[in-house]
Design an enzyme around this catalytic site. Structure first.
Site, mmCIF file in Angstrom:
data_model
loop_
_atom_site.group_PDB
_atom_site.id
_atom_site.type_symbol
_atom_site.label_atom_id
_atom_site.label_comp_id
_atom_site.label_asym_id
_atom_site.label_seq_id
_atom_site.Cartn_x
_atom_site.Cartn_y
_atom_site.Cartn_z
ATOM 1 C CB THR A 27 -0.964 -0.021 1.205
ATOM 2 O OG1 THR A 27 -1.928 1.018 1.050
ATOM 3 C CG2 THR A 27 -0.225 0.140 2.519
ATOM 4 C CB ILE A 84 11.012 0.308 6.034
ATOM 5 C CG1 ILE A 84 10.938 -0.172 7.495
ATOM 6 C CG2 ILE A 84 10.909 1.825 5.947
ATOM 7 C CD1 ILE A 84 9.637 0.141 8.194
ATOM 8 C CE LYS A 85 5.537 0.284 -0.955
ATOM 9 N NZ LYS A 85 4.229 0.444 -1.684
ATOM 10 C CB ILE A 86 13.171 3.375 1.161
ATOM 11 C CG1 ILE A 86 13.238 2.819 2.590
ATOM 12 C CG2 ILE A 86 14.093 4.570 0.994
ATOM 13 C CD1 ILE A 86 13.078 3.824 3.674
#
Length: 224
Positions: A27, A84-86
């Site tokens: 998401t 963790i989306k970076i």
């Protein structure tokens, strides 16, 4: 190739969880904002993970390394299973390197080229998300880009898992699988489209009609 559902809609995710083949969820702030701008994001993330389990990426919103690392630290406190989306920016890669040292999984997002993908892998990304639909939107051939990246991974034996993202239609799923992507993250609507075929519907209708006819004939025999 695993299939994730790309959504923040809790009812869509709840139904996707019953399908038997969804391995995770992705998401982003845009998807969350479409559902309810006043929602408790933490609560929604935990609810999603409870429904499906597996992979769930949580995106940072900072654009500097220090802010990304601080957000990541806070996220894993309330959601230890988070990936963790970076974003694919220079400051993001520095954050990825540091999070990798801490054994915190990362998903580098907004990747549109092979050189970006290589950089993300070398920084220590757990996942690299290649956006197919957005490439097609600007008349770039997303399949060629994804093929290049998957070929490089095979030659170099890279560790990052390749996610085909920004999936717009079932053909993208096929192209991602043929290229060798590890994962396709797919909107709920496209997942449901991919399960349908008119010949399946027609065949099932015929099977049921033939069964009903057989039962009717049998009843006639019994009655005689």
């Amino acid at each position: 190739m695993e299939i994730y559902v790309d959504s923040a809609n809790i009812e869509h995710i709840r139904h996707a969880a019953t399908l038997g083949f969804i391995a995770g969820v992705t998401t982003n702030p845009s998807l969350l904002g479409k559902e309810d701008s006043s929602m408790d994001v933490k609560q929604r993330i935990l609810e999603i993970h409870k429904l499906i389990g597996g992979h769930l990426s949580v995106e940072v919103i900072s654009t500097n390394t220090k802010g990304m690392l601080k957000e990541a630290e806070e996220i894993v406190k309330w959601f230890p299973e988070a990936t963790i989306k970076i974003p694919m920016i220079a400051e993001g890669l520095t954050a990825v390197r540091e999070l990798n040292k801490q054994n915190i999984p990362t998903n580098v997002t907004l990747v549109f080229s092979a050189t970006q993908a290589i950089a993300a892998n070398n920084a220590g990304a757990t996942y690299v998300s290649v956006f197919m639909g957005r490439l097609d939107d600007i008349s770039n051939n997303s399949t060629e880009v994804l093929n290049d990246i998957c070929e490089i991974w095979d030659v170099q034996d890279y560790d990052s898992r390749i996610i085909a993202a920004s999936i717009r239609h079932p053909i993208h799923i096929i192209e991602a699988a043929k290229a060798g992507a590890d994962i396709a993250t797919v909107p709920y609507k496209v997942i449901m489209q991919s399960l349908k075929h008119p010949l399946t519907d027609a065949g099932l209708e015929q099977f049921l009609a033939d069964y009903d006819k057989m039962q009717t004939e049998r009843q006639k025999v019994i009655s005689v």
